[in-house]
Design a protein around this motif. Structure first.
Motif, PDB file in Angstrom:
ATOM      1  N   ALA A 155       0.863  -1.186   0.000  1.00 27.88           N
ATOM      2  CA  ALA A 155       0.000   0.000   0.000  1.00 27.88           C
ATOM      3  C   ALA A 155       0.893   1.227   0.000  1.00 27.88           C
ATOM      4  CB  ALA A 155      -0.894  -0.016   1.234  1.00 27.88           C
ATOM      5  N   GLY A 156       0.827   2.001  -1.064  1.00 27.00           N
ATOM      6  CA  GLY A 156       1.610   3.222  -1.135  1.00 27.00           C
ATOM      7  C   GLY A 156       2.870   3.057  -1.966  1.00 27.00           C
ATOM      8  N   ALA A 157       3.133   4.069  -2.779  1.00 28.30           N
ATOM      9  CA  ALA A 157       4.264   4.015  -3.711  1.00 28.30           C
ATOM     10  C   ALA A 157       5.608   3.957  -2.985  1.00 28.30           C
ATOM     11  CB  ALA A 157       4.223   5.211  -4.657  1.00 28.30           C
ATOM     12  N   LEU A 158       5.764   4.714  -1.897  1.00 30.57           N
ATOM     13  CA  LEU A 158       7.047   4.705  -1.180  1.00 30.57           C
ATOM     14  C   LEU A 158       7.303   3.356  -0.516  1.00 30.57           C
ATOM     15  CD1 LEU A 158       7.593   8.194   0.519  1.00 30.57           C
ATOM     16  CD2 LEU A 158       8.792   7.197  -1.442  1.00 30.57           C
ATOM     17  N   GLU A 204       6.161   0.475  -1.634  1.00 33.53           N
ATOM     18  CA  GLU A 204       6.492  -0.433  -2.740  1.00 33.53           C
ATOM     19  C   GLU A 204       7.916  -0.189  -3.232  1.00 33.53           C
ATOM     20  OE1 GLU A 204       4.728  -1.900  -7.041  1.00 33.53           O
ATOM     21  OE2 GLU A 204       3.509  -0.595  -5.784  1.00 33.53           O
ATOM     22  N   LEU A 205       8.303   1.093  -3.321  1.00 33.86           N
ATOM     23  CA  LEU A 205       9.676   1.432  -3.707  1.00 33.86           C
ATOM     24  C   LEU A 205      10.666   0.837  -2.720  1.00 33.86           C
ATOM     25  CD1 LEU A 205      11.745   3.118  -5.409  1.00 33.86           C
ATOM     26  CD2 LEU A 205      11.392   4.929  -3.714  1.00 33.86           C
ATOM     27  N   SER A 206      10.368   0.963  -1.442  1.00 30.22           N
ATOM     28  CA  SER A 206      11.258   0.456  -0.409  1.00 30.22           C
ATOM     29  C   SER A 206      11.445  -1.051  -0.527  1.00 30.22           C
ATOM     30  CB  SER A 206      10.710   0.811   0.975  1.00 30.22           C
ATOM     31  OG  SER A 206      11.665   0.510   1.966  1.00 30.22           O
ATOM     32  N   LEU A 207      10.350  -1.779  -0.744  1.00 30.21           N
ATOM     33  CA  LEU A 207      10.434  -3.232  -0.910  1.00 30.21           C
ATOM     34  C   LEU A 207      11.281  -3.591  -2.129  1.00 30.21           C
ATOM     35  CD1 LEU A 207       6.730  -4.195  -0.118  1.00 30.21           C
ATOM     36  CD2 LEU A 207       8.736  -4.745   1.269  1.00 30.21           C
ATOM     37  N   LEU A 208      11.064  -2.868  -3.232  1.00 34.17           N
ATOM     38  CA  LEU A 208      11.828  -3.121  -4.454  1.00 34.17           C
ATOM     39  C   LEU A 208      13.312  -2.885  -4.234  1.00 34.17           C
ATOM     40  CD1 LEU A 208      12.049  -3.641  -7.536  1.00 34.17           C
ATOM     41  CD2 LEU A 208      11.610  -1.193  -7.867  1.00 34.17           C
ATOM     42  N   VAL A 209      13.655  -1.733  -3.680  1.00 34.02           N
ATOM     43  CA  VAL A 209      15.066  -1.378  -3.487  1.00 34.02           C
ATOM     44  C   VAL A 209      15.748  -2.354  -2.541  1.00 34.02           C
ATOM     45  CG1 VAL A 209      16.613   0.361  -2.502  1.00 34.02           C
ATOM     46  CG2 VAL A 209      14.799   1.052  -4.071  1.00 34.02           C
ATOM     47  N   LEU A 210      15.092  -2.700  -1.439  1.00 35.20           N
ATOM     48  CA  LEU A 210      15.700  -3.613  -0.471  1.00 35.20           C
ATOM     49  C   LEU A 210      15.928  -4.995  -1.075  1.00 35.20           C
ATOM     50  CD1 LEU A 210      13.767  -2.606   2.762  1.00 35.20           C
ATOM     51  CD2 LEU A 210      16.222  -2.288   2.332  1.00 35.20           C
ATOM     52  N   GLN A 211      14.971  -5.486  -1.861  1.00 38.82           N
ATOM     53  CA  GLN A 211      15.137  -6.809  -2.462  1.00 38.82           C
ATOM     54  C   GLN A 211      16.227  -6.814  -3.533  1.00 38.82           C
ATOM     55  OE1 GLN A 211      11.055  -7.831  -3.595  1.00 38.82           O
ATOM     56  NE2 GLN A 211      10.952  -9.240  -1.876  1.00 38.82           N
ATOM     57  N   VAL A 212      16.237  -5.786  -4.366  1.00 34.54           N
ATOM     58  CA  VAL A 212      17.259  -5.716  -5.420  1.00 34.54           C
ATOM     59  C   VAL A 212      18.647  -5.542  -4.805  1.00 34.54           C
ATOM     60  CG1 VAL A 212      18.129  -4.292  -7.316  1.00 34.54           C
ATOM     61  CG2 VAL A 212      15.727  -4.974  -7.274  1.00 34.54           C
ATOM     62  N   ALA A 213      18.764  -4.649  -3.813  1.00 35.21           N
ATOM     63  CA  ALA A 213      20.067  -4.423  -3.173  1.00 35.21           C
ATOM     64  C   ALA A 213      20.559  -5.690  -2.483  1.00 35.21           C
ATOM     65  CB  ALA A 213      19.974  -3.281  -2.176  1.00 35.21           C
ATOM     66  N   SER A 218      11.310   5.379 -11.178  1.00 34.59           N
ATOM     67  CA  SER A 218      10.699   6.656 -11.578  1.00 34.59           C
ATOM     68  C   SER A 218       9.194   6.623 -11.411  1.00 34.59           C
ATOM     69  CB  SER A 218      11.039   6.987 -13.033  1.00 34.59           C
ATOM     70  OG  SER A 218      12.414   7.143 -13.219  1.00 34.59           O
ATOM     71  N   ARG A 219       8.564   5.528 -11.857  1.00 36.81           N
ATOM     72  CA  ARG A 219       7.104   5.398 -11.768  1.00 36.81           C
ATOM     73  C   ARG A 219       6.643   5.471 -10.308  1.00 36.81           C
ATOM     74  NH1 ARG A 219       3.367   1.862 -10.453  1.00 36.81           N
ATOM     75  NH2 ARG A 219       4.826   0.178  -9.978  1.00 36.81           N
ATOM     76  N   LEU A 220       7.340   4.777  -9.446  1.00 29.37           N
ATOM     77  CA  LEU A 220       6.952   4.750  -8.044  1.00 29.37           C
ATOM     78  C   LEU A 220       7.163   6.106  -7.373  1.00 29.37           C
ATOM     79  CD1 LEU A 220       8.342   1.218  -7.137  1.00 29.37           C
ATOM     80  CD2 LEU A 220       5.936   1.897  -7.234  1.00 29.37           C
ATOM     81  N   LEU A 221       8.239   6.781  -7.724  1.00 26.53           N
ATOM     82  CA  LEU A 221       8.490   8.088  -7.127  1.00 26.53           C
ATOM     83  C   LEU A 221       7.524   9.147  -7.664  1.00 26.53           C
ATOM     84  CD1 LEU A 221      12.343   7.910  -6.856  1.00 26.53           C
ATOM     85  CD2 LEU A 221      10.768   8.310  -4.965  1.00 26.53           C
ATOM     86  N   GLU A 222       7.142   9.037  -8.913  1.00 28.92           N
ATOM     87  CA  GLU A 222       6.115   9.943  -9.450  1.00 28.92           C
ATOM     88  C   GLU A 222       4.777   9.698  -8.747  1.00 28.92           C
ATOM     89  OE1 GLU A 222       6.275   9.277 -13.650  1.00 28.92           O
ATOM     90  OE2 GLU A 222       8.243  10.253 -13.821  1.00 28.92           O
ATOM     91  N   ALA A 276       0.784  11.474  -4.698  1.00 25.02           N
ATOM     92  CA  ALA A 276       0.055  11.199  -3.461  1.00 25.02           C
ATOM     93  C   ALA A 276       0.436  12.147  -2.328  1.00 25.02           C
ATOM     94  CB  ALA A 276       0.307   9.753  -3.031  1.00 25.02           C
ATOM     95  N   GLY A 277       1.406  13.024  -2.594  1.00 23.71           N
ATOM     96  CA  GLY A 277       1.858  13.950  -1.559  1.00 23.71           C
ATOM     97  C   GLY A 277       2.758  13.308  -0.529  1.00 23.71           C
TER      98      GLY A 277
END
Length: 199
Positions: free
Chosen positions: A85-88, A90-99, A133-137, A142-143
């Motif tokens: 829930a929420g772009a940030l 989702e971004l966090s999950l993506l970055v942590l898994q890739v890293a 980029s998509r997730l940060l946009e 969403a503010g």
């Protein structure tokens, strides 16, 4: 009917090929494409040059095999993250898994290095950049992105942090200095700076 001898020979060939790809990944990860020779891969893999060239006609084809294996793993990692829930988030999950994958898997680190050096073409880095980029946009819309933080700037920051995780893993494995902070700690600090709700 396939003979037992043929099966054993096929299994041995598959093992040798996998061993060569992994050994090449270790060399490419540490020394890059130009700093890796076929003879050094043979030493790493404990095989003859003839055995190597039976499977890979040249260094370029070996590098392509490393990138294919590494990128396949990165695609699996990216696709396996849970829906958040929420772009940030989702971004966090993506970055942590890739890293985590880049830090712990030499095939993925070598693949990204070969792509970055321009020796093997792959769209993975571009697709990862586009997803970030998509997730940060989405976070901006969403503010959820901090005031004064442009999404383009945040994308660059994320890419720097992930590349830094790879570089740290390389240095640690080579014994070139103490291990830095855990990546989760680093990422938490970055996320705190990006998230509008933590200020």
């Amino acid at each position: 009917m396939i003979s037992e001898a043929y099966m054993k020979k096929s299994e041995q060939a598959a093992f040798t090929r996998a061993n060569l790809v992994l050994s090449a990944a270790r060399r490419f990860d540490r020394y890059g494409y130009d700093g890796t020779t076929l003879s050094s891969v043979c030493v790493e893999a404990n095989v003859t040059l003839g055995a190597l060239t039976f499977h890979f006609r040249c260094k370029a084809s070996l590098a392509c095999a490393v990138v294919q294996k590494g990128v396949d793993e990165l695609r699996r990692t990216s696709a396996a993250r849970p829906t958040a829930a929420g772009a940030l988030t989702e971004l966090s999950l993506l970055v942590l898994q890739v890293a985590k994958t880049l830090q712990g898997n030499v095939l993925t680190r070598a693949a990204v290095r070969l792509i970055q050096e321009g020796h093997v073409a792959s769209d993975w880095l571009d697709l990862f950049h586009e997803e970030v980029s998509r997730l940060l946009e989405g976070a901006t819309a969403a503010g959820d992105l901090g005031a004064g933080v442009r999404s383009a700037t945040a994308v660059r920051l994320v890419m720097y942090v992930v590349e830094g995780a790879m570089a740290d893993a390389r240095r640690t494995l080579a014994g070139e200095g103490p291990t830095g902070p855990d990546f989760v700690e680093v990422w938490s600090a970055v996320l705190e700076g990006l998230d509008a709700h933590t200020r």
